[in-house]
Design an enzyme around this catalytic site. Structure first.
Site, PDB file in Angstrom:
ATOM      1  N   HIS A 191      44.411  38.014  44.312  1.00  0.00           N
ATOM      2  CA  HIS A 191      45.226  36.808  44.130  1.00  0.00           C
ATOM      3  C   HIS A 191      44.387  35.554  43.948  1.00  0.00           C
ATOM      4  CE1 HIS A 191      49.164  38.664  45.102  1.00  0.00           C
ATOM      5  NE2 HIS A 191      48.373  39.542  45.710  1.00  0.00           N
ATOM      6  N   ASP A 223      41.609  28.044  41.493  1.00  0.00           N
ATOM      7  CA  ASP A 223      42.809  28.666  42.051  1.00  0.00           C
ATOM      8  C   ASP A 223      43.135  29.918  41.252  1.00  0.00           C
ATOM      9  OD1 ASP A 223      44.870  28.834  43.884  1.00  0.00           O
ATOM     10  OD2 ASP A 223      45.569  26.786  43.531  1.00  0.00           O
TER      11      ASP A 223
END
Length: 466
Positions: free
Chosen positions: A159, A362
């Site tokens: 992730h 991110d």
């Protein structure tokens, strides 16, 4: 049944976090819940730390699927979670090798926990079960499962970003990583950029080769490196935003509302965001509407020094900006570092005129997608999005993309967003909304699990498919 046909065993999911009670209404936990509700199976996560860790699993829930926890002691929590996972892997994978804090005992704890999880899975896995490992806490689980003789299809979804080839060299165990990755059948990453980074890193391993169809082989094991950008439950979040309670914000008339919603983390670019807002306030024309910027950033991992440092710097920056620009009836920045209920956040995302999603690194950043889902299509706000957010690959056509390190251009983007005419706002939002609702959380889970189910189990079957 032929190897290239889907198998219909249970789904076994491993994640560090697991709901002990009700399942939250969003995020990764909700995505796993939805996948398991449809497929049936088992969800395994970490129990709260205790004095003594034991092998095996403890059942904590049942229904459409079963929930189990594995044991972890206080020393392992410090070494495996706060240490190796969040003081080594997290900064390294977010392109901050300068923040890496390595202690041999931390890696030993990481190995111990990954092995305990692998032994627990091996005891319960049936031949046709799919095993889906979530994130950087468990990079070694598949490798340990293979050493125990487990031949099930195993997938990893990361992730967070994948480090570039230069950064990954800072990992003391870099020579071990190719074996960890190759033990999976499908390595799922968020973006094409992450795939490129991992491919380049794997090319440095002399035991790993790429095949003609783009799959990889290492010591007889064939695996794939693919991107599957995660989505949100767009319909549900849009409804939650519409139904959210009204929050009295006490803004000046016609004052634009800017909003940031992040976990407090050095990867989120919060100080850079505040400084860009400060630069906008400096260039703002006298008499123009006075914007209010609400930044919600609840603290996390405050036992790690880097997180204490970023909190202190953010508080100093907010205070300095408010001291320079505030008036008796106006506070430019409202910084909230406590938890805010999800339904309130949904309402704020609908109310906001501008969302600032500007991380320095991110994996995806679902707040960008939640903002788009929450907005009123007839009077939408504007998304300002960092080039370094994984979401930028899907949202570049409708968002205002910024480099968070470039304070001046970032400030101009804030000005452009505040003053953007309605027709342009509607056009940009419509583009973004279509993608957010099409590539939602169900699309993500279905895409990944379909690919994992069809992964060949052996090198021989892969050769037959080429």
């Amino acid at each position: 049944m032929p190897d290239d046909e889907p198998h219909q065993g249970r789904l076994i999911v491993v994640s560090n976090r697991i709901p002990k009670g009700d399942v939250p209404a969003g995020g990764l936990v909700f995505a796993i819940h939805e996948a398991l509700t449809g497929a049936g199976g088992i969800w395994i996560g970490a129990a709260d730390p205790t004095d003594q860790a034991e092998d095996g699993l403890t059942k904590i829930g049942s229904g459409d699927y079963e929930r189990f926890t594995f044991s972890i002691n206080h020393e392992e929590h410090r070494g495996y979670y706060l240490g190796y996972a969040n003081s080594v892997l997290w900064p390294l994978f977010h392109h901050r090798p300068d923040l890496l804090e390595f202690h041999q005992g931390d890696f030993d704890a990481y190995v111990a926990v990954n092995r305990r999880v692998a032994r627990a899975i091996a005891e319960i896995a049936e031949p046709d079960d799919l095993i889906w490992v979530q994130d950087y806490h468990f990079l070694m689980v598949a490798h340990e499962l293979r050493s125990l003789g487990v031949t099930n299809r195993i997938g990893l979804f990361l992730h967070i970003p994948f480090p570039n080839p230069n950064d990954v060299m800072a990992l003391p165990q870099v020579a071990m990583m190719p074996a960890w990755m190759a033990a999976h059948d499908v390595v799922g990453l968020q973006t094409r950029r992450d795939v490129i980074s991992m491919v380049e890193a794997m090319r440095h391993d002399t035991k790993t080769q790429v095949l003609n169809d783009g799959t990889w082989i290492r010591e007889g094991r064939v695996f794939s490196i693919l991107n599957f950008p995660i989505g949100i439950d767009a319909e549900s979040f849009a409804e939650a935003a519409r139904a959210a309670p009204e929050v009295e914000l006490q803004l000046a008339p016609k004052a634009p509302l800017l909003l940031g919603v992040d976990r407090l983390d050095y990867s989120k670019g919060l100080v850079h965001r505040f400084e860009a807002f400060d630069a906008y306030l400096d260039m703002r024309e006298q008499g123009s509407p006075r914007p209010t910027f609400i930044q919600i950033a609840p603290g996390s991992r405050e036992d790690v020094e880097a997180y204490r440092d970023i909190r202190e710097k953010l508080e100093r920056t907010a205070g300095s900006i408010n001291g320079a620009h505030a008036d008796l009836d106006w506070t430019p920045i409202r910084y909230i570092r406590r938890h805010v209920d999800r339904e309130v956040v949904a309402g704020l995302l609908r109310r906001a005129d501008v969302a600032l999603v500007t991380p320095l690194a991110d994996g995806m950043n679902l707040v960008a997608k939640e903002f788009i889902a929450a907005q009123d299509p007839e009077d939408p706000g504007v998304l300002i999005l960092s080039h370094f957010a994984g979401a930028a690959e899907q949202m570049e056509s409708g968002a205002l993309l910024v480099n968070p390190f470039d304070r001046t251009s970032f400030a101009r983007a804030i000005s452009d967003a505040i003053h953007m005419p309605l027709e342009e706002r509607k056009e940009r939002h419509a583009i973004l909304r279509e993608g957010v609702f099409r590539e939602d959380i169900k699309w993500w889970t279905d895409s990944y699990l379909d690919r994992l189910r069809r992964a060949p189990r052996s090198f021989d079957s892969q050769l037959r498919a080429i």
